[in-house]
Scaffold this motif. Structure first.
Motif, PDB file in Angstrom:
ATOM      1  N   GLN A 160     103.985  42.653  29.413  1.00 46.00           N
ATOM      2  CA  GLN A 160     102.702  43.080  29.960  1.00 46.00           C
ATOM      3  C   GLN A 160     101.700  41.923  30.018  1.00 46.00           C
ATOM      4  N   ILE A 161     101.729  41.063  29.001  1.00 44.22           N
ATOM      5  CA  ILE A 161     100.851  39.885  29.025  1.00 44.22           C
ATOM      6  C   ILE A 161     101.237  38.966  30.181  1.00 44.22           C
ATOM      7  N   ALA A 162     102.539  38.798  30.395  1.00 43.76           N
ATOM      8  CA  ALA A 162     103.011  37.983  31.518  1.00 43.76           C
ATOM      9  C   ALA A 162     102.552  38.589  32.845  1.00 43.76           C
ATOM     10  N   GLY A 163     102.609  39.921  32.944  1.00 47.09           N
ATOM     11  CA  GLY A 163     102.141  40.584  34.152  1.00 47.09           C
ATOM     12  C   GLY A 163     100.669  40.320  34.407  1.00 47.09           C
ATOM     13  N   LEU A 164      99.877  40.347  33.349  1.00 48.15           N
ATOM     14  CA  LEU A 164      98.451  40.048  33.476  1.00 48.15           C
ATOM     15  C   LEU A 164      98.217  38.613  33.934  1.00 48.15           C
ATOM     16  N   LEU A 165      98.954  37.678  33.371  1.00 47.51           N
ATOM     17  CA  LEU A 165      98.764  36.265  33.702  1.00 47.51           C
ATOM     18  C   LEU A 165      99.102  35.959  35.158  1.00 47.51           C
ATOM     19  N   THR A 166     100.049  36.716  35.734  1.00 47.15           N
ATOM     20  CA  THR A 166     100.408  36.458  37.136  1.00 47.15           C
ATOM     21  C   THR A 166      99.282  36.819  38.104  1.00 47.15           C
ATOM     22  N   LEU A 167      98.317  37.600  37.648  1.00 47.59           N
ATOM     23  CA  LEU A 167      97.191  37.976  38.504  1.00 47.59           C
ATOM     24  C   LEU A 167      96.115  36.892  38.567  1.00 47.59           C
TER      25      LEU A 167
ATOM     26  N   SER B 236      99.211  53.715  30.232  1.00 55.20           N
ATOM     27  CA  SER B 236      99.523  52.309  30.463  1.00 55.20           C
ATOM     28  C   SER B 236     100.501  52.135  31.621  1.00 55.20           C
ATOM     29  N   ALA B 237     101.581  52.921  31.626  1.00 53.36           N
ATOM     30  CA  ALA B 237     102.581  52.821  32.698  1.00 53.36           C
ATOM     31  C   ALA B 237     101.967  53.150  34.049  1.00 53.36           C
ATOM     32  N   ASN B 238     101.084  54.132  34.093  1.00 50.29           N
ATOM     33  CA  ASN B 238     100.451  54.508  35.358  1.00 50.29           C
ATOM     34  C   ASN B 238      99.485  53.440  35.862  1.00 50.29           C
ATOM     35  N   LEU B 239      98.813  52.762  34.943  1.00 54.04           N
ATOM     36  CA  LEU B 239      97.922  51.676  35.355  1.00 54.04           C
ATOM     37  C   LEU B 239      98.723  50.514  35.934  1.00 54.04           C
ATOM     38  N   TRP B 240      99.854  50.187  35.308  1.00 58.28           N
ATOM     39  CA  TRP B 240     100.699  49.119  35.850  1.00 58.28           C
ATOM     40  C   TRP B 240     101.271  49.513  37.198  1.00 58.28           C
ATOM     41  N   ALA B 241     101.658  50.779  37.336  1.00 56.47           N
ATOM     42  CA  ALA B 241     102.161  51.254  38.627  1.00 56.47           C
ATOM     43  C   ALA B 241     101.089  51.120  39.701  1.00 56.47           C
TER      44      ALA B 241
ATOM     45  N   LEU C   4      87.525  41.048  45.576  1.00 58.50           N
ATOM     46  CA  LEU C   4      87.135  42.238  44.818  1.00 58.50           C
ATOM     47  C   LEU C   4      88.344  42.927  44.197  1.00 58.50           C
ATOM     48  N   LEU C   5      89.475  42.892  44.903  1.00 58.92           N
ATOM     49  CA  LEU C   5      90.660  43.608  44.437  1.00 58.92           C
ATOM     50  C   LEU C   5      91.244  43.006  43.169  1.00 58.92           C
ATOM     51  N   LEU C   6      91.397  41.699  43.133  1.00 59.45           N
ATOM     52  CA  LEU C   6      92.066  41.068  41.981  1.00 59.45           C
ATOM     53  C   LEU C   6      91.294  41.236  40.670  1.00 59.45           C
ATOM     54  N   PRO C   7      89.965  41.037  40.639  1.00 63.13           N
ATOM     55  CA  PRO C   7      89.246  41.322  39.389  1.00 63.13           C
ATOM     56  C   PRO C   7      89.402  42.775  38.948  1.00 63.13           C
ATOM     57  N   TYR C   8      89.428  43.696  39.912  1.00 63.38           N
ATOM     58  CA  TYR C   8      89.590  45.111  39.578  1.00 63.38           C
ATOM     59  C   TYR C   8      90.973  45.369  38.980  1.00 63.38           C
ATOM     60  N   LEU C   9      92.003  44.765  39.555  1.00 66.95           N
ATOM     61  CA  LEU C   9      93.353  44.946  39.024  1.00 66.95           C
ATOM     62  C   LEU C   9      93.520  44.271  37.666  1.00 66.95           C
ATOM     63  N   ILE C  10      92.825  43.169  37.455  1.00 69.36           N
ATOM     64  CA  ILE C  10      92.850  42.534  36.130  1.00 69.36           C
ATOM     65  C   ILE C  10      92.258  43.481  35.089  1.00 69.36           C
TER      66      ILE C  10
ATOM     67  N   LEU D 260      94.163  44.860  31.812  1.00 70.52           N
ATOM     68  CA  LEU D 260      93.601  44.769  30.461  1.00 70.52           C
ATOM     69  C   LEU D 260      93.572  46.140  29.788  1.00 70.52           C
ATOM     70  N   LEU D 261      93.190  47.173  30.540  1.00 64.22           N
ATOM     71  CA  LEU D 261      93.186  48.526  29.986  1.00 64.22           C
ATOM     72  C   LEU D 261      94.598  48.976  29.653  1.00 64.22           C
ATOM     73  N   ALA D 262      95.573  48.608  30.515  1.00 67.16           N
ATOM     74  CA  ALA D 262      96.968  48.960  30.240  1.00 67.16           C
ATOM     75  C   ALA D 262      97.448  48.310  28.947  1.00 67.16           C
ATOM     76  N   LEU D 263      97.051  47.057  28.724  1.00 61.35           N
ATOM     77  CA  LEU D 263      97.406  46.378  27.477  1.00 61.35           C
ATOM     78  C   LEU D 263      96.728  47.030  26.276  1.00 61.35           C
ATOM     79  N   LEU D 264      95.471  47.395  26.447  1.00 64.16           N
ATOM     80  CA  LEU D 264      94.701  47.982  25.356  1.00 64.16           C
ATOM     81  C   LEU D 264      95.294  49.306  24.899  1.00 64.16           C
ATOM     82  N   PHE D 265      95.778  50.097  25.878  1.00 65.28           N
ATOM     83  CA  PHE D 265      96.301  51.426  25.553  1.00 65.28           C
ATOM     84  C   PHE D 265      97.821  51.480  25.635  1.00 65.28           C
ATOM     85  N   ALA D 266      98.468  50.322  25.438  1.00 60.92           N
ATOM     86  CA  ALA D 266      99.930  50.264  25.536  1.00 60.92           C
ATOM     87  C   ALA D 266     100.620  51.099  24.460  1.00 60.92           C
ATOM     88  N   SER D 267      99.968  51.291  23.317  1.00 63.52           N
ATOM     89  CA  SER D 267     100.599  52.042  22.230  1.00 63.52           C
ATOM     90  C   SER D 267     100.510  53.548  22.426  1.00 63.52           C
TER      91      SER D 267
END
Length: 265
Positions: free
Chosen positions: A8-15, A61-66, A91-97, A101-108
């Protein structure tokens, strides 16, 4: 089972590379753009696919990544046919970031996969629902660009919005095109959801918060589409209605999952 944290961290970094170029108004539709976009789609899509490895994971978390992955795919398709659409990335990329971040925060926080009578129907419904939200996200970004450009035009300001965002008329055109596709995908998602519930229980779905908010969002978009066809509504008024429909669907889609997984879970 949620995706590993390092994935998930790698996914965030690609953005980040695409976001930096877009926000600094240095993004162009060239080889570098497609390379960074492909990396972002692979990063977010990889997290989404991994979460689907043992069946659909219904957690937040899964739905946010989707949503991130599908929004990027819709953005790539739009950019392929319209050069100015590339500038929506500011505008899109900051929103997806933020989503990542929310997906990472609520990954558990996770939610078990629902039992379904027909896996094929359920998968079709999931794909259509995620696709409709992704397309609607892109349309809402176009609507936000319309609001920003109109405000800058009225104040006779030329600055970041002029350099980074699509021109006003182009943003309006993109918003209407995305409105049509969002309405089509939402209609198909609602129909497949009703069909899936009927096949499973033999009755129509109960009007839950998610169903009610999704129906209201679809009615708002359908009303806007009909009004545009009849009166030619566009600009700030159309953008506000579009954003209202997006807000309703956001409350019904990730919003309800946030309440179930985080607040009540």
């Amino acid at each position: 089972m949620s995706s590993p944290l390092n994935l998930q961290i790698a996914g965030l970094l690609t953005l980040l590379p695409l976001a930096v170029l877009a926000v600094t108004a240095k993004l162009q539709r060239n080889f570098q753009f497609w390379l960074f976009l492909a990396a972002a789609i692979a990063g977010c899509g990889g997290v989404f696919v991994q979460s689907m490895a043992h069946g659909w994971e219904a957690g937040l978390s899964a739905n946010l990544w989707a949503s991130c992955a599908v929004s990027l795919i819709a953005f790539a398709a739009l950019s392929a046919v319209n050069a100015e659409a590339v500038r929506l990335a500011a505008l899109l990329l900051p929103y997806l970031i933020l989503f990542a971040l929310l997906a990472l925060l609520f990954a558990s926080f996770s939610e078990p996969s629902p039992s379904v009578a027909s896996a094929a129907w359920f998968r079709a419904h999931v794909v259509l629902a995620v696709a409709s939200y992704g397309v609607l996200t892109l349309g809402a970004i176009a609507g936000l660009a319309v609001l920003i450009q109109e405000r800058a035009l009225k104040r006779r300001q030329s600055g970041w919005s002029e350099r980074a965002l699509p021109p006003l008329l182009e943003a309006e055109g993109l918003q209407i095109k995305l409105l049509v596709w969002a309405a089509i995908f939402m209609a198909a998602a609602l129909a497949s959801g009703f069909a899936n519930t009927f096949m499973e229980s033999g009755s129509w779905p109960q009007i839950s918060h998610k169903v009610l908010l999704s129906i209201l969002a679809f009615l708002v978009l359908l009303g806007l589409l009909i009004t545009h066809h009849m009166t030619g509504i566009r600009g700030r008024r159309a953008a506000r209605w579009f954003l209202a429909g997006y807000l309703l669907l956001t409350l019904g889609y990730p919003g309800v999952k946030f309440v179930k997984d985080v607040l009540l879970g």
